[in-house]
Design a protein around this motif. Structure first.
Motif, PDB file in Angstrom:
ATOM      1  N   VAL A   1       0.843  -1.200   0.000  1.00 28.70           N
ATOM      2  CA  VAL A   1       0.000   0.000   0.000  1.00 28.70           C
ATOM      3  C   VAL A   1       0.877   1.249   0.000  1.00 28.70           C
ATOM      4  O   VAL A   1       0.638   2.203  -0.761  1.00 28.70           O
ATOM      5  N   TRP A   2       1.919   1.242   0.817  1.00 28.30           N
ATOM      6  CA  TRP A   2       2.844   2.382   0.863  1.00 28.30           C
ATOM      7  C   TRP A   2       3.580   2.520  -0.462  1.00 28.30           C
ATOM      8  O   TRP A   2       3.744   3.641  -0.977  1.00 28.30           O
TER       9      TRP A   2
ATOM     10  N   SER B   1       2.322   6.768  -6.886  1.00 30.11           N
ATOM     11  CA  SER B   1       1.347   7.778  -7.311  1.00 30.11           C
ATOM     12  C   SER B   1       1.887   9.194  -7.128  1.00 30.11           C
ATOM     13  O   SER B   1       1.446  10.125  -7.800  1.00 30.11           O
ATOM     14  N   LEU B   2       2.876   9.325  -6.232  1.00 24.96           N
ATOM     15  CA  LEU B   2       3.522  10.622  -6.004  1.00 24.96           C
ATOM     16  C   LEU B   2       4.746  10.821  -6.894  1.00 24.96           C
ATOM     17  O   LEU B   2       5.409  11.856  -6.827  1.00 24.96           O
ATOM     18  N   GLY B   3       5.065   9.819  -7.703  1.00 24.48           N
ATOM     19  CA  GLY B   3       6.222   9.923  -8.593  1.00 24.48           C
ATOM     20  C   GLY B   3       7.489   9.298  -8.047  1.00 24.48           C
ATOM     21  O   GLY B   3       8.537   9.354  -8.700  1.00 24.48           O
ATOM     22  N   ASN B   4       7.411   8.716  -6.844  1.00 19.14           N
ATOM     23  CA  ASN B   4       8.577   8.025  -6.269  1.00 19.14           C
ATOM     24  C   ASN B   4       8.525   6.567  -6.727  1.00 19.14           C
ATOM     25  O   ASN B   4       7.741   5.776  -6.198  1.00 19.14           O
TER      26      ASN B   4
ATOM     27  N   TYR C   1     -12.741   2.511   2.679  1.00 20.05           N
ATOM     28  CA  TYR C   1     -13.047   2.678   4.097  1.00 20.05           C
ATOM     29  C   TYR C   1     -12.036   3.548   4.852  1.00 20.05           C
ATOM     30  O   TYR C   1     -12.363   4.081   5.905  1.00 20.05           O
ATOM     31  N   GLY C   2     -10.833   3.670   4.305  1.00 20.98           N
ATOM     32  CA  GLY C   2      -9.807   4.445   5.000  1.00 20.98           C
ATOM     33  C   GLY C   2      -9.461   5.766   4.345  1.00 20.98           C
ATOM     34  O   GLY C   2      -8.896   6.652   4.990  1.00 20.98           O
ATOM     35  N   GLY C   3      -9.760   5.896   3.061  1.00 18.35           N
ATOM     36  CA  GLY C   3      -9.505   7.144   2.355  1.00 18.35           C
ATOM     37  C   GLY C   3      -8.036   7.427   2.126  1.00 18.35           C
ATOM     38  O   GLY C   3      -7.175   6.545   2.220  1.00 18.35           O
ATOM     39  N   ASN C   4      -7.735   8.680   1.848  1.00 20.14           N
ATOM     40  CA  ASN C   4      -6.374   9.091   1.501  1.00 20.14           C
ATOM     41  C   ASN C   4      -5.375   8.884   2.632  1.00 20.14           C
ATOM     42  O   ASN C   4      -4.180   8.722   2.377  1.00 20.14           O
ATOM     43  N   ASP C   5      -5.846   8.889   3.859  1.00 18.93           N
ATOM     44  CA  ASP C   5      -4.933   8.677   4.985  1.00 18.93           C
ATOM     45  C   ASP C   5      -4.282   7.295   4.930  1.00 18.93           C
ATOM     46  O   ASP C   5      -3.201   7.096   5.488  1.00 18.93           O
ATOM     47  N   VAL C   6      -4.947   6.361   4.264  1.00 18.38           N
ATOM     48  CA  VAL C   6      -4.441   4.994   4.185  1.00 18.38           C
ATOM     49  C   VAL C   6      -3.749   4.716   2.860  1.00 18.38           C
ATOM     50  O   VAL C   6      -2.632   4.185   2.829  1.00 18.38           O
ATOM     51  N   VAL C   7      -4.384   5.077   1.741  1.00 16.19           N
ATOM     52  CA  VAL C   7      -3.865   4.683   0.422  1.00 16.19           C
ATOM     53  C   VAL C   7      -3.202   5.815  -0.349  1.00 16.19           C
ATOM     54  O   VAL C   7      -2.684   5.583  -1.447  1.00 16.19           O
TER      55      VAL C   7
ATOM     56  N   GLU D   1      -3.102   9.395  -2.550  1.00 19.05           N
ATOM     57  CA  GLU D   1      -3.934  10.217  -3.434  1.00 19.05           C
ATOM     58  C   GLU D   1      -4.767   9.411  -4.418  1.00 19.05           C
ATOM     59  O   GLU D   1      -5.788   9.880  -4.906  1.00 19.05           O
ATOM     60  N   SER D   2      -4.330   8.216  -4.771  1.00 16.38           N
ATOM     61  CA  SER D   2      -5.037   7.424  -5.779  1.00 16.38           C
ATOM     62  C   SER D   2      -5.827   6.295  -5.126  1.00 16.38           C
ATOM     63  O   SER D   2      -5.307   5.596  -4.248  1.00 16.38           O
ATOM     64  N   PRO D   3      -7.074   6.063  -5.569  1.00 14.96           N
ATOM     65  CA  PRO D   3      -7.870   4.964  -4.997  1.00 14.96           C
ATOM     66  C   PRO D   3      -7.561   3.613  -5.620  1.00 14.96           C
ATOM     67  O   PRO D   3      -8.148   2.606  -5.233  1.00 14.96           O
ATOM     68  N   HIS D   4      -6.646   3.595  -6.595  1.00 14.65           N
ATOM     69  CA  HIS D   4      -6.328   2.354  -7.305  1.00 14.65           C
ATOM     70  C   HIS D   4      -4.865   1.978  -7.122  1.00 14.65           C
ATOM     71  O   HIS D   4      -3.994   2.847  -7.022  1.00 14.65           O
ATOM     72  N   LEU D   5      -4.599   0.665  -7.096  1.00 13.73           N
ATOM     73  CA  LEU D   5      -3.232   0.167  -7.011  1.00 13.73           C
ATOM     74  C   LEU D   5      -2.441   0.662  -8.215  1.00 13.73           C
ATOM     75  O   LEU D   5      -2.853   0.484  -9.361  1.00 13.73           O
ATOM     76  N   ALA D   6      -1.303   1.301  -7.953  1.00 13.61           N
ATOM     77  CA  ALA D   6      -0.497   1.874  -9.032  1.00 13.61           C
ATOM     78  C   ALA D   6       0.172   0.777  -9.857  1.00 13.61           C
ATOM     79  O   ALA D   6       0.734  -0.164  -9.295  1.00 13.61           O
TER      80      ALA D   6
END
Length: 326
Positions: free
Chosen positions: A85-86, A92-95, A303-309, A311-316
């Motif tokens: 997940v991390w 998604s942030l470009g890293n 269920y957890g929103g951006n705090d968990v996953v 900015e993106s709701p989908h697996l990169a």
């Protein structure tokens, strides 16, 4: 003035220099000091599974998972253990990080042996100890299951107390909480103390429609390392899977790990830790089969929103490294 090297550090540095001089492959691996990942690393070292592949591993210990992530992102280490997940959120942030699965093991919901709590629905009105914080993935999954069964919000129906894994077990044993949601190795200790598991996170996911267990943790590295040290990464992953096979199938290798496991002189705890660890051992890897991880990621996002996953709701795409399969 720099601090002189200890004898052990000097010998490690000397061995590293010798490995480079001989043209061996080398990797710097960040390992959490208190983590169960040490059991695999120790097995690799003891059995010479690194040297068999002309690989030198420079092991650097980090205080916790966050310290490991910082060490990886600053280039202090080549590889760490982290969760998919991390990794996806970072991509998604470009890293551009990527990983190969290491473990399927997850925790579960524990209660004292004499507890009146028998199902997830019984958590209403109770206090639950949760290892980690409000964004803990197991906590999010438990909330999703509670809502699916009751149509209500667990965060409204029960009180959560967050803390480090040892504290959660202490609160569970002392009556400070009615139930505890902890990491698998701490749950193993609770089981050895005759506490009961109401439901595992694996079973929660199954009930929520994710039948195949996703590999939560994986060996994580940058795409630059993957392309620049492909041989070394491949050799390390081969050694890792070889160690997993031994740990899964051979009891004798575990004897030398008993002290490292914190179970010296405690045979019931030793057996519980060993058996629970074995349940999560990854035996194969197909980078094209990521459906369980993608479904879990979507559930955590719902269920957890951006705090968990992030900015993106989908697996990169690329979260799982396509340069290796087993």
């Amino acid at each position: 003035m720099s601090k002189p090297l200890s004898g052990a550090a000097f010998m490690a540095a000397l061995g590293f220099a010798h490995a480079l001089a001989e043209g061996s492959l080398s990797l710097t691996v960040g390992v959490q000091e208190s983590g169960t990942v040490q059991w695999e690393i120790e097995t690799i070292k003891t059995l010479g599974l690194d040297g068999d592949r002309d690989l030198f591993l420079d092991i650097r210990y980090v205080a916790d998972s966050r310290a490991g992530q910082i060490a990886l992102q600053t280039g202090a280490v080549d590889v760490i253990l982290s969760d998919f997940v991390w990794v996806s959120a970072q991509r998604s942030l470009g890293n551009m990080l990527t990983l190969v699965p290491h473990s399927l093991t997850v925790g579960g919901l524990m209660v004292p042996a004499d507890s009146n709590i028998e199902t997830v629905e019984d958590l209403e009105g109770e206090t639950i100890g949760v290892a980690g914080g409000p964004a803990d993935k197991s906590w999010i999954i438990l909330q999703a299951l509670y809502e699916s069964r009751t149509g209500k919000s667990l965060t409204e129906d029960a009180e959560a107390r967050f803390g480090a894994p040892p504290l959660i077990n202490e609160l569970l044993g002392s009556g400070g909480v009615a139930a505890g949601l902890n990491f698998w190795q701490w749950n193993a200790r609770a089981k050895a103390a005759e506490m009961a598991e109401i439901i595992s996170v694996k079973t929660m996911l199954d009930e929520l429609g994710i039948a195949e267990q996703p590999p939560l943790l994986g060996w994580t590295f940058t795409e630059d390392t993957a392309s620049g040290k492909t041989e070394a990464i491949t050799a390390f992953l081969d050694a890792s899977f070889a160690a997993k096979s031994v740990l899964l199938n051979e009891d004798d290798v575990w004897t030398g790990l008993q002290e490292l496991m914190g179970a010296a002189g405690d045979q019931p705890l030793f057996v519980q830790l060993r058996d629970d660890y074995r349940e999560g051992i990854v035996t194969s890897y197909d980078p094209d089969d990521v459906s369980a991880a993608a479904k879990t990621f979507a559930l955590l996002g719902q269920y957890g929103g951006n705090d968990v996953v992030g900015e993106s709701p989908h697996l990169a795409p690329g979260t799982f490294w396509k340069g290796y399969r087993k």
